[in-house]
Write an enzyme that holds these catalytic residues in place. Structure first.
Site, PDB file in Angstrom:
ATOM      1  N   LYS A  77       2.447 -33.727  12.211  1.00 35.32           N
ATOM      2  CA  LYS A  77       2.645 -34.314  11.455  1.00 35.32           C
ATOM      3  C   LYS A  77       3.466 -34.870  12.046  1.00 35.32           C
ATOM      4  O   LYS A  77       4.376 -34.967  13.224  1.00 35.32           O
ATOM      5  CB  LYS A  77       3.913 -33.267  10.553  1.00 35.32           C
ATOM      6  CG  LYS A  77       2.966 -32.546   9.317  1.00 35.32           C
ATOM      7  CD  LYS A  77       3.170 -33.717   8.083  1.00 35.32           C
ATOM      8  CE  LYS A  77       2.186 -32.745   7.590  1.00 35.32           C
ATOM      9  NZ  LYS A  77       1.214 -34.000   5.877  1.00 35.32           N
TER      10      LYS A  77
ATOM     11  N   LEU B  53      -0.668  23.317 -37.690  1.00 32.67           N
ATOM     12  CA  LEU B  53      -1.383  24.028 -36.022  1.00 32.67           C
ATOM     13  C   LEU B  53      -1.117  23.846 -35.254  1.00 32.67           C
ATOM     14  O   LEU B  53      -0.514  22.699 -34.542  1.00 32.67           O
ATOM     15  CB  LEU B  53      -2.578  23.834 -36.880  1.00 32.67           C
ATOM     16  CG  LEU B  53      -3.584  23.982 -37.705  1.00 32.67           C
ATOM     17  CD1 LEU B  53      -4.516  23.898 -38.308  1.00 32.67           C
ATOM     18  CD2 LEU B  53      -3.071  25.655 -38.494  1.00 32.67           C
TER      19      LEU B  53
END
Length: 896
Positions: free
Chosen positions: A211, A596
């Site tokens: 850059k 149950l």
């Protein structure tokens, strides 16, 4: 395109039974949009994309906009908007998720919920949510690329799987050092000065970027390039960012020394990198590792400029350029952007790994094919699938329009003159489907009941959108709002809980029944959304798919597995449980439920308390849950839906705020010269005109004492319901339990009322779930401890953990007797966490008595010499012991 900031012109409209976002004024039509200024065009696009993303992620809905153009004829959206929406869903087929309609100068985009089902032949890459930007960059050759949602999803999966790959052995350090020494970029990085105009002898590559300082505002420029490039290098094996090199000629130019300060530059770089959002899958949680070098650049022997090089190491997890951009919407919160953590969590959300549990459960709804907000739904193998439950509860008969439940429909018609005529009038235009009645669909959806509602009816019919009818006794100013809110909740739950992936809306109609005059109908006062035809149910398959989602909505409950797995998992009620749960509480204010072992009594107790809260508009201080043992009390107390106490605390306390009472495991209560039942009944009947709810759950087969329970005589336990479908235990355990219960029935203890055990022949077991039952006799205490530790060692090697195991003995004295021996033996295997039954939800090996574990469960149970001083209740104790084990049961008897 800047989609990061919330645009406050997005307004969530509240007067519809769907999520409707007003996007504001928009110019539509291809030619019209071409003539717009670029900035205005982009701003409109941002608003539409935010709303679309939010609705896709939140169950679907509608975007409403006002057209700025004055076209007399209908216009299209515009190619730029269509392309942006295609990019959002990553599909060329817009109509899969979006449909449009123009009404005058109002333009609507109807949005179907996103789903992570197959979007292409490659069904392996399906992000759970949509995103406008993942903000995850990577290097590809000499380019920096932003990952789209699908690429980010794959990247996150790989990172999570391979999080430890970069953890190298010490011997590799020498190799890495040698590689660095041969790296030409690293050789430049080691220099302290260079000559202006030097040409670097290496090109840009995946690990190298050049850059040049292209502005005098050096610090702002560096701040702008850091997030994108540093995050990309960190995510792609590391690399070098050279700032001050011409990318075409590769000449070293640097930045003139008179406009940059090296120390300030390094400070700016440090600050910019420190602000990069990161997410860790690993436990060490390091920061991004990098080094910055500012190299002097000389021209003709004098310092001319500075070259800045940033060397970035590979990162173990994920570095973001900024927070990802993904929107959601809620009625209360409006439109909002997801946090990084929430975004990762939703992107990576997956079905839980049930490990050893998977062979006992089957998926009813998988996250891999559902909308973003779904929770996984599992049921015990052998129970009814959602398809079976839908056929049983909400069947569709082609060519017929059915009113269900029939008993409720007949009851409503007998109570309200004119109701049958009113409903039949509304149904004249429908040839087949299902009309589902409820005294309150609001309560069914966990909302508060509204006074004055006779009933609600949900119509699921061919060539019609689902429609919710609400019938009021008379005029009600808030009736429309109630109906809309109920329909809105139903639509959201059908998608976000039930997993429906088709296009769906729920229309509303409010009806008034006036006994003094003819029944009348009032159309809803709010503006009616005219949905496209694709939102109508076309055939039986679409109706059944929607009704199966409805089954999950109505029968789903938070599984106790959720706490074990660390994520929310839903189970479904059985048809038998749902029949009891859907009873009219006002007609069944007192009810005895005989269940149950393993039939889901405690689950039912929790569900009923939630229903009470919504029906009677009461808070947690008005509902009391009573049980015998502290661990079960703590389990329910932690749910924060009621007050929870033991029977002893109840007898000693004063409960002035309590209106409703739920009693669990009542067979183990003892009168002890106190009338706990009479006290509970008196509390719930304090309001003579509006008595409270008193439901009592019990199972005489699990009675663990010979005292008077304090329950009324069996003949006085009326009305009474029975739960005979046993859903907890694997086959081998269930068969053993059946034999034990038959012994109880043949030789019942004297304190069990005659006739209370006659439900046993009606018992049903879930078949096909393999388990383990082993009974070992004539063992010494040392042999028992060795057996438990050795078996646990094998189980842990198979993937089980402490949170799967409970060791149950007969008395609290025996808990102390075994505690230290068991600790010593288990520590030889691994560090052990030991807890009493109060830690049943934690990662602890539970050691406690059978009685204190009543009402609880674990996958693996060791029962050590389940003796009793009263032989007449031995089989009751064995029944209680066996029913606690879901998968494996080991009963170890002492030497006599």
């Amino acid at each position: 395109m800047n989609t990061e900031k919330h645009n406050f012109s997005l307004v969530l409209k509240q007067s519809y039974s769907d999520l409707v976002i007003n996007v504001g004024e928009v110019t539509l039509g291809e030619e019209n949009r071409k003539m717009m200024q670029k900035l205005q065009r982009e701003q409109e696009k941002v608003r539409i994309l935010q709303a679309a993303c939010a609705l896709l992620n939140s169950g679907g809905g509608v975007m409403e906009m006002q057209m700025t153009n004055m076209d007399e004829h209908p216009v299209e959206m515009g190619l730029d908007l269509e392309q942006s929406l295609r990019e959002l869903i990553q599909s060329s087929d817009l109509q899969t998720f979006f449909e449009t309609k123009q009404q005058g100068r109002r333009f609507y985009i109807f949005v179907k919920s996103w789903s992570s089902g197959p979007m292409s032949e490659d069904s392996s890459s399906k992000p759970r949510i949509c995103s406008l930007s993942s903000s995850i960059y990577r290097r590809s050759g000499t380019s920096v690329l932003l990952m789209d949602s699908r690429g980010a999803f794959d990247f996150l999966k790989i990172k999570k799987k391979n999080v430890n790959i970069l953890m190298e052995e010490p011997s590799n350090n020498v190799i890495r050092q040698d590689i660095n020494n041969l790296d030409p970029a690293n050789l430049i990085f080691q220099k302290d000065h260079l000559e202006y105009g030097d040409i670097l002898r290496f090109p840009e590559s995946q690990s190298i970027e050049f850059k040049q300082f292209s502005t005098k505002r050096i610090q702002e420029y560096v701040k702008s390039v850091i997030p994108e490039y540093i995050s990309a290098f960190a995510n792609t094996g590391g690399g070098y960012l050279f700032i001050g090199v011409d990318d075409k000629s590769k000449k070293v130019l640097g930045c003139p020394k008179d406009i940059v300060d090296p120390d300030s530059l390094q400070k700016v770089i440090k600050e910019a990198i420190s602000k990069l959002p990161i997410f860790h899958f690993c436990s060490s949680k390091p920061r991004v590792t990098y080094r910055t070098k500012v190299i002097d650049v000389f021209l003709m022997g004098k310092l001319h400029s500075y070259l800045c090089v940033i060397k970035v190491d590979p990162f173990c997890c994920v570095v973001f350029q900024k927070a990802p951009i993904s929107w959601m919407v809620e009625k209360k919160k409006g439109v909002y952007n997801l946090t990084l953590e929430k975004w990762i969590g939703m992107m990576m959300d997956d079905d839980p790994d049930l490990q050893c549990l998977c062979k006992d459960f089957e998926s009813q709804l998988s996250l891999s094919s559902g909308p973003p907000l779904n929770k996984p739904v599992y049921s015990k193998k052998g129970l009814e699938h959602k398809k079976d439950l839908q056929q049983l509860l909400f069947s569709v008969s082609p060519g017929h329009l059915r009113y269900i439940p029939k008993a409720l429909w007949k009851e409503l018609c007998s109570q309200h003159e004119g109701l049958e005529e009113l409903i039949n009038q509304q149904m004249l235009s429908f040839s087949w489907g299902t009309l589902i009645f409820s005294r309150s669909w609001a309560v069914d959806l966990n909302l508060q009941e509204k006074q004055g509602v006779i009933c609600d009816a949900l119509l699921i019919a061919q060539n019609s959108p689902p429609t919710l009818f609400t019938v009021f006794e008379g005029q009600d100013a808030e009736g429309q709002d109630y109906c809309i809110h109920t329909a809105f909740t139903l639509k959201q739950k059908l998608v976000n809980m039930g997993g429906y992936t088709g296009k769906v809306c729920v229309m509303t109609k409010v009806l008034h029944l006036n006994p003094q005059s003819n029944a009348e109908f009032m159309e809803e006062s709010g503006s009616v959304m005219d949905y496209p035809w694709s939102y109508h149910l076309a055939d039986a398959q679409q109706m059944e798919d929607l009704l199966q989602a409805l089954v999950i909505v109505l029968l789903g409950f938070r599984s106790f597995l959720s706490d074990q797995l660390g994520c929310e998992v839903l189970n479904l009620l059985t048809a038998q449980q749902y029949e009891i749960f859907s009873k009219n509480l006002r007609k069944n204010r007192e009810l005895f439920v005989h269940g149950l072992p393993g039939s889901g009594k405690t689950v039912m107790a929790v569900k009923i308390m939630e229903k009470i809260r919504n029906m009677f508009h009461c808070d947690t201080n008005s509902i009391l849950y009573i049980c015998e043992n502290q661990p079960l009390r703590n389990l329910i107390k932690n749910k924060k839906i009621c007050q929870a106490v033991t029977r002893k605390t109840f007898i000693a306390g004063v409960f002035e705020e309590i209106q409703h009472i739920i009693i669990d495991e009542a067979q183990n209560f003892r009168s002890e010269n106190t009338d706990w039942y009479g006290k509970a009944k008196a509390i719930t009947q304090r309001e003579k005109n509006c008595p409270g709810i008193l439901w009592i759950f019990l199972d005489y087969f699990q009675t663990s004492h010979l005292d008077d329970s304090g329950l009324p005589a069996l003949s006085a336990q009326y009305p009474r319901e029975e739960l005979t479908r046993m859903v907890r235990n694997a086959d081998e355990i269930a068969n053993y339990l059946k034999e034990v219960m038959q012994e109880v029935r043949r030789n019942p203890p004297p304190n069990i009322p005659p006739g209370s055990l006659e439900m046993l022949p009606e018992a049903e077991w879930v078949r096909g779930v393999q388990g383990t039952l082993k009974v070992e006799k004539d063992l010494t205490q040392d042999e028992i401890v060795t057996y438990v530790a050795g078996t646990c060692k094998c189980l842990f090697q198979m993937g089980y953990s402490f949170k799967d195991v409970a060791v149950l003995v007969s008395t609290m004295d025996e808990v102390e007797c075994y505690k230290y021996d068991l600790l010593r033996a288990m520590k030889k295997i691994r560090a052990v966490n030991l807890s009493d039954a109060s830690g049943v939800l934690g990662d602890h090996l539970v050691l406690d008595s059978v009685r204190r574990f009543s009402g609880l469960e674990r996958n693996i149970v060791f029962g050590i010499h389940p003796k009793t001083n009263n032989p007449s209740i031995l089989h009751n104790i064995l029944a209680c012991l066996a029913s606690r084990a879901k998968q494996q049961l080991y009963i170890l008897w002492h030497c006599e």
